[in-house]
Structures are given as C-alpha cells and as structure tokens.
Scaffold this motif. Sequence first.
Motif, PDB file in Angstrom:
ATOM      1  N   LEU A  42       0.858  -1.176   0.000  1.00  0.00           N
ATOM      2  CA  LEU A  42       0.000   0.000   0.000  1.00  0.00           C
ATOM      3  C   LEU A  42       0.895   1.227   0.000  1.00  0.00           C
ATOM      4  O   LEU A  42       1.877   1.278   0.739  1.00  0.00           O
ATOM      5  CB  LEU A  42      -0.882   0.022   1.248  1.00  0.00           C
ATOM      6  N   MET A  43       0.584   2.207  -0.849  1.00  0.00           N
ATOM      7  CA  MET A  43       1.350   3.445  -0.866  1.00  0.00           C
ATOM      8  C   MET A  43       0.409   4.595  -0.528  1.00  0.00           C
ATOM      9  O   MET A  43      -0.559   4.849  -1.239  1.00  0.00           O
ATOM     10  CB  MET A  43       2.024   3.692  -2.211  1.00  0.00           C
ATOM     11  N   HIS A  44       0.706   5.268   0.590  1.00  0.00           N
ATOM     12  CA  HIS A  44      -0.098   6.410   1.039  1.00  0.00           C
ATOM     13  C   HIS A  44       0.477   7.672   0.410  1.00  0.00           C
ATOM     14  O   HIS A  44       1.663   7.956   0.562  1.00  0.00           O
ATOM     15  CB  HIS A  44      -0.057   6.487   2.566  1.00  0.00           C
ATOM     16  N   VAL A  45      -0.363   8.400  -0.306  1.00  0.00           N
ATOM     17  CA  VAL A  45       0.059   9.633  -0.966  1.00  0.00           C
ATOM     18  C   VAL A  45      -0.719  10.778  -0.327  1.00  0.00           C
ATOM     19  O   VAL A  45      -1.943  10.832  -0.404  1.00  0.00           O
ATOM     20  CB  VAL A  45      -0.222   9.578  -2.483  1.00  0.00           C
ATOM     21  N   ASP A  46       0.004  11.678   0.330  1.00  0.00           N
ATOM     22  CA  ASP A  46      -0.614  12.830   0.990  1.00  0.00           C
ATOM     23  C   ASP A  46       0.119  14.075   0.508  1.00  0.00           C
ATOM     24  O   ASP A  46       1.266  14.314   0.901  1.00  0.00           O
ATOM     25  CB  ASP A  46      -0.499  12.680   2.506  1.00  0.00           C
ATOM     26  N   GLU A  47      -0.545  14.824  -0.371  1.00  0.00           N
ATOM     27  CA  GLU A  47       0.074  15.965  -1.027  1.00  0.00           C
ATOM     28  C   GLU A  47       1.328  15.476  -1.750  1.00  0.00           C
ATOM     29  O   GLU A  47       1.224  14.631  -2.614  1.00  0.00           O
ATOM     30  CB  GLU A  47       0.320  17.097  -0.039  1.00  0.00           C
ATOM     31  N   ASN A  48       2.526  15.927  -1.385  1.00  0.00           N
ATOM     32  CA  ASN A  48       3.736  15.486  -2.086  1.00  0.00           C
ATOM     33  C   ASN A  48       4.531  14.452  -1.296  1.00  0.00           C
ATOM     34  O   ASN A  48       5.656  14.139  -1.653  1.00  0.00           O
ATOM     35  CB  ASN A  48       4.624  16.690  -2.400  1.00  0.00           C
ATOM     36  N   VAL A  49       3.944  13.924  -0.218  1.00  0.00           N
ATOM     37  CA  VAL A  49       4.647  12.959   0.629  1.00  0.00           C
ATOM     38  C   VAL A  49       4.069  11.569   0.399  1.00  0.00           C
ATOM     39  O   VAL A  49       2.853  11.392   0.409  1.00  0.00           O
ATOM     40  CB  VAL A  49       4.508  13.338   2.120  1.00  0.00           C
ATOM     41  N   THR A  50       4.942  10.593   0.159  1.00  0.00           N
ATOM     42  CA  THR A  50       4.489   9.218  -0.009  1.00  0.00           C
ATOM     43  C   THR A  50       5.174   8.319   1.010  1.00  0.00           C
ATOM     44  O   THR A  50       6.306   8.593   1.432  1.00  0.00           O
ATOM     45  CB  THR A  50       4.797   8.674  -1.422  1.00  0.00           C
ATOM     46  N   SER A  51       4.470   7.280   1.409  1.00  0.00           N
ATOM     47  CA  SER A  51       5.061   6.252   2.267  1.00  0.00           C
ATOM     48  C   SER A  51       4.446   4.922   1.883  1.00  0.00           C
ATOM     49  O   SER A  51       3.295   4.861   1.439  1.00  0.00           O
ATOM     50  CB  SER A  51       4.828   6.567   3.749  1.00  0.00           C
ATOM     51  N   THR A  52       5.223   3.861   2.021  1.00  0.00           N
ATOM     52  CA  THR A  52       4.749   2.533   1.637  1.00  0.00           C
ATOM     53  C   THR A  52       4.706   1.616   2.848  1.00  0.00           C
ATOM     54  O   THR A  52       5.453   1.795   3.813  1.00  0.00           O
ATOM     55  CB  THR A  52       5.654   1.913   0.555  1.00  0.00           C
ATOM     56  N   ALA A  53       3.812   0.634   2.762  1.00  0.00           N
ATOM     57  CA  ALA A  53       3.667  -0.331   3.848  1.00  0.00           C
ATOM     58  C   ALA A  53       3.069  -1.613   3.298  1.00  0.00           C
ATOM     59  O   ALA A  53       2.394  -1.613   2.262  1.00  0.00           O
ATOM     60  CB  ALA A  53       2.773   0.228   4.944  1.00  0.00           C
ATOM     61  N   GLN A  54       3.327  -2.689   4.019  1.00  0.00           N
ATOM     62  CA  GLN A  54       2.690  -3.958   3.713  1.00  0.00           C
ATOM     63  C   GLN A  54       1.702  -4.274   4.816  1.00  0.00           C
ATOM     64  O   GLN A  54       1.991  -4.078   6.005  1.00  0.00           O
ATOM     65  CB  GLN A  54       3.715  -5.083   3.587  1.00  0.00           C
ATOM     66  N   LEU A  55       0.534  -4.770   4.426  1.00  0.00           N
ATOM     67  CA  LEU A  55      -0.486  -5.200   5.365  1.00  0.00           C
ATOM     68  C   LEU A  55      -0.051  -6.551   5.933  1.00  0.00           C
ATOM     69  O   LEU A  55       0.258  -7.476   5.181  1.00  0.00           O
ATOM     70  CB  LEU A  55      -1.823  -5.318   4.636  1.00  0.00           C
ATOM     71  N   ILE A  56      -0.011  -6.663   7.262  1.00  0.00           N
ATOM     72  CA  ILE A  56       0.491  -7.872   7.918  1.00  0.00           C
ATOM     73  C   ILE A  56      -0.667  -8.772   8.319  1.00  0.00           C
ATOM     74  O   ILE A  56      -1.672  -8.305   8.856  1.00  0.00           O
ATOM     75  CB  ILE A  56       1.352  -7.505   9.152  1.00  0.00           C
ATOM     76  N   GLN A  57      -0.494 -10.080   8.067  1.00  0.00           N
ATOM     77  CA  GLN A  57      -1.506 -11.061   8.443  1.00  0.00           C
ATOM     78  C   GLN A  57      -1.687 -11.075   9.950  1.00  0.00           C
ATOM     79  O   GLN A  57      -0.723 -11.020  10.704  1.00  0.00           O
ATOM     80  CB  GLN A  57      -1.082 -12.463   8.003  1.00  0.00           C
ATOM     81  N   ASN A  58      -2.936 -11.154  10.361  1.00  0.00           N
ATOM     82  CA  ASN A  58      -3.252 -11.374  11.773  1.00  0.00           C
ATOM     83  C   ASN A  58      -4.650 -11.954  11.830  1.00  0.00           C
ATOM     84  O   ASN A  58      -5.454 -11.734  10.943  1.00  0.00           O
ATOM     85  CB  ASN A  58      -3.120 -10.083  12.592  1.00  0.00           C
ATOM     86  N   ASP A  59      -4.924 -12.704  12.862  1.00  0.00           N
ATOM     87  CA  ASP A  59      -6.212 -13.381  12.960  1.00  0.00           C
ATOM     88  C   ASP A  59      -7.172 -12.655  13.887  1.00  0.00           C
ATOM     89  O   ASP A  59      -8.176 -13.191  14.310  1.00  0.00           O
ATOM     90  CB  ASP A  59      -6.024 -14.826  13.428  1.00  0.00           C
ATOM     91  N   LYS A  60      -6.861 -11.406  14.207  1.00  0.00           N
ATOM     92  CA  LYS A  60      -7.665 -10.687  15.189  1.00  0.00           C
ATOM     93  C   LYS A  60      -8.406  -9.497  14.587  1.00  0.00           C
ATOM     94  O   LYS A  60      -9.020  -8.731  15.299  1.00  0.00           O
ATOM     95  CB  LYS A  60      -6.773 -10.241  16.341  1.00  0.00           C
ATOM     96  N   GLY A  61      -8.311  -9.308  13.268  1.00  0.00           N
ATOM     97  CA  GLY A  61      -9.045  -8.229  12.634  1.00  0.00           C
ATOM     98  C   GLY A  61      -8.443  -6.852  12.819  1.00  0.00           C
ATOM     99  O   GLY A  61      -9.140  -5.863  12.696  1.00  0.00           O
ATOM    100  N   PHE A  62      -7.160  -6.786  13.115  1.00  0.00           N
ATOM    101  CA  PHE A  62      -6.501  -5.499  13.274  1.00  0.00           C
ATOM    102  C   PHE A  62      -5.858  -5.087  11.959  1.00  0.00           C
ATOM    103  O   PHE A  62      -5.648  -5.903  11.067  1.00  0.00           O
ATOM    104  CB  PHE A  62      -5.431  -5.563  14.368  1.00  0.00           C
ATOM    105  N   LEU A  63      -5.548  -3.822  11.858  1.00  0.00           N
ATOM    106  CA  LEU A  63      -4.836  -3.301  10.695  1.00  0.00           C
ATOM    107  C   LEU A  63      -3.398  -3.059  11.145  1.00  0.00           C
ATOM    108  O   LEU A  63      -3.110  -2.056  11.808  1.00  0.00           O
ATOM    109  CB  LEU A  63      -5.500  -2.005  10.209  1.00  0.00           C
ATOM    110  N   ILE A  64      -2.534  -3.999  10.833  1.00  0.00           N
ATOM    111  CA  ILE A  64      -1.124  -3.897  11.202  1.00  0.00           C
ATOM    112  C   ILE A  64      -0.348  -3.633   9.914  1.00  0.00           C
ATOM    113  O   ILE A  64      -0.433  -4.401   8.963  1.00  0.00           O
ATOM    114  CB  ILE A  64      -0.622  -5.175  11.900  1.00  0.00           C
ATOM    115  N   LEU A  65       0.382  -2.519   9.906  1.00  0.00           N
ATOM    116  CA  LEU A  65       1.140  -2.132   8.722  1.00  0.00           C
ATOM    117  C   LEU A  65       2.622  -2.105   9.030  1.00  0.00           C
ATOM    118  O   LEU A  65       3.055  -1.492  10.012  1.00  0.00           O
ATOM    119  CB  LEU A  65       0.688  -0.752   8.241  1.00  0.00           C
ATOM    120  N   ASN A  66       3.387  -2.783   8.177  1.00  0.00           N
ATOM    121  CA  ASN A  66       4.842  -2.780   8.265  1.00  0.00           C
ATOM    122  C   ASN A  66       5.341  -1.729   7.272  1.00  0.00           C
ATOM    123  O   ASN A  66       5.320  -1.945   6.069  1.00  0.00           O
ATOM    124  CB  ASN A  66       5.397  -4.165   7.937  1.00  0.00           C
ATOM    125  N   HIS A  67       5.729  -0.576   7.806  1.00  0.00           N
ATOM    126  CA  HIS A  67       6.123   0.558   6.969  1.00  0.00           C
ATOM    127  C   HIS A  67       7.562   0.390   6.488  1.00  0.00           C
ATOM    128  O   HIS A  67       8.434  -0.011   7.255  1.00  0.00           O
ATOM    129  CB  HIS A  67       5.991   1.864   7.756  1.00  0.00           C
TER     130      HIS A  67
END
Length: 197
Positions: free
Chosen positions: A106-131
Amino acid sequence: MLASLTLLLGLPLALTTEPPTCTPLVPVTFDSDTIPRLLGAWIYITGASKYPPHLEELKAVKYAIFSLLPGSHEDELNVLEVMRMNETCMTRNTSKIQVFRENSTLMHVDENVTSTAQLIQNDKGFLILNHSNGNFPGLSYSARTLNVSKEYLEEFRAQLHCLGFTDEEMFFTSEKYACPLPGEKTDEGDTESQLGN
C-alpha cells in the motif's frame, strides 16, 4: 547429585529469562476480499518508526481515526482522517492509498509525501502495517474499536521489541484526546472546521 538438583532447579529460571521468540511479519496476499475488508473506520492505536518524518508525526499524534473509502478505481482508496496533532484537531480528506496487488503493498500519498507499507496477516481483525521507508523500520497498529485488550497490546509491544524498538520509541494514542467527527458539535457549540476540503 546436588549438582544435578541445582541444575534442574535452575533450568526453569534460565528458560524464563530468554528473549521472546520473534514471529516473522507475514504480508497479506491480496485477493478479491482484501480491499473490501479494509474499507470503513479504523482507530489508530500505536506505532513506532525510525524514519525521521514519521517519528516527528508519531510524537505529535494524540488521537486519530481514519476511514478508508473506495477510490476512483479498484486499486485506489480515499482516506478521511480526523486527528489531534498536539493540541489541534484537524480533518483531512486529501490523501489516497494506491494498492499494488502484485507485491501486497500500500502506498499512502498525501500531497507530495508518499510512504509505503505492507499489510500484515493477523487473525484478530486489526490493521497492522509494516512501513518501509528506505532502511527505516516502522510498524503501526489500528483497530475497529478502542477496546483492545492488554494481551493484544503486549503482543504488539513484543513485536516492536523484536524489530529493535524500545518502549520510549512506541507512541500510543488516547481516547481522552478524541476530536469531534466532521459536522459534530464541540463542547462550545461550534461546528469543528474541516481542513483539506
């Protein structure tokens, strides 16, 4: 005999002092159900980052809730963020998330700033991102509700320790700093202004 007894009695103590086993972060393999599961509101709970711009933001964020909404095509999400940065509540709806299914990024684009992350598997329904920003590690943890158990938070804290973060490098948000959602009235009776429109 005494030496054997001493060894056996000391073994449980030695076993409990070993560092916790670090489970690897496994990215989600994107399929047709991945994006629909991400849609909706998330409450940002905690995070840590070695990336200087993100570290400064983590220090300032006291509370954040964000909604992921369908974008103009299937591999784009719109982001609505309501957050308290230090003492100021703000609402932003100008950023987008680009979805790269081939590498589950996933790449977050906010104005001219970008950051990337991978969505991490979990069995608890959380949103865990490895930036991933250069060689600077980062991990964030969001949930659908503020009622996250201490057990889950301790698991996340242990994972951050495995990545080399200290407790002082982990930043938690608090419900006491919650901002009104767009259109809600504040205690003073004024409607909260919306930035980024």
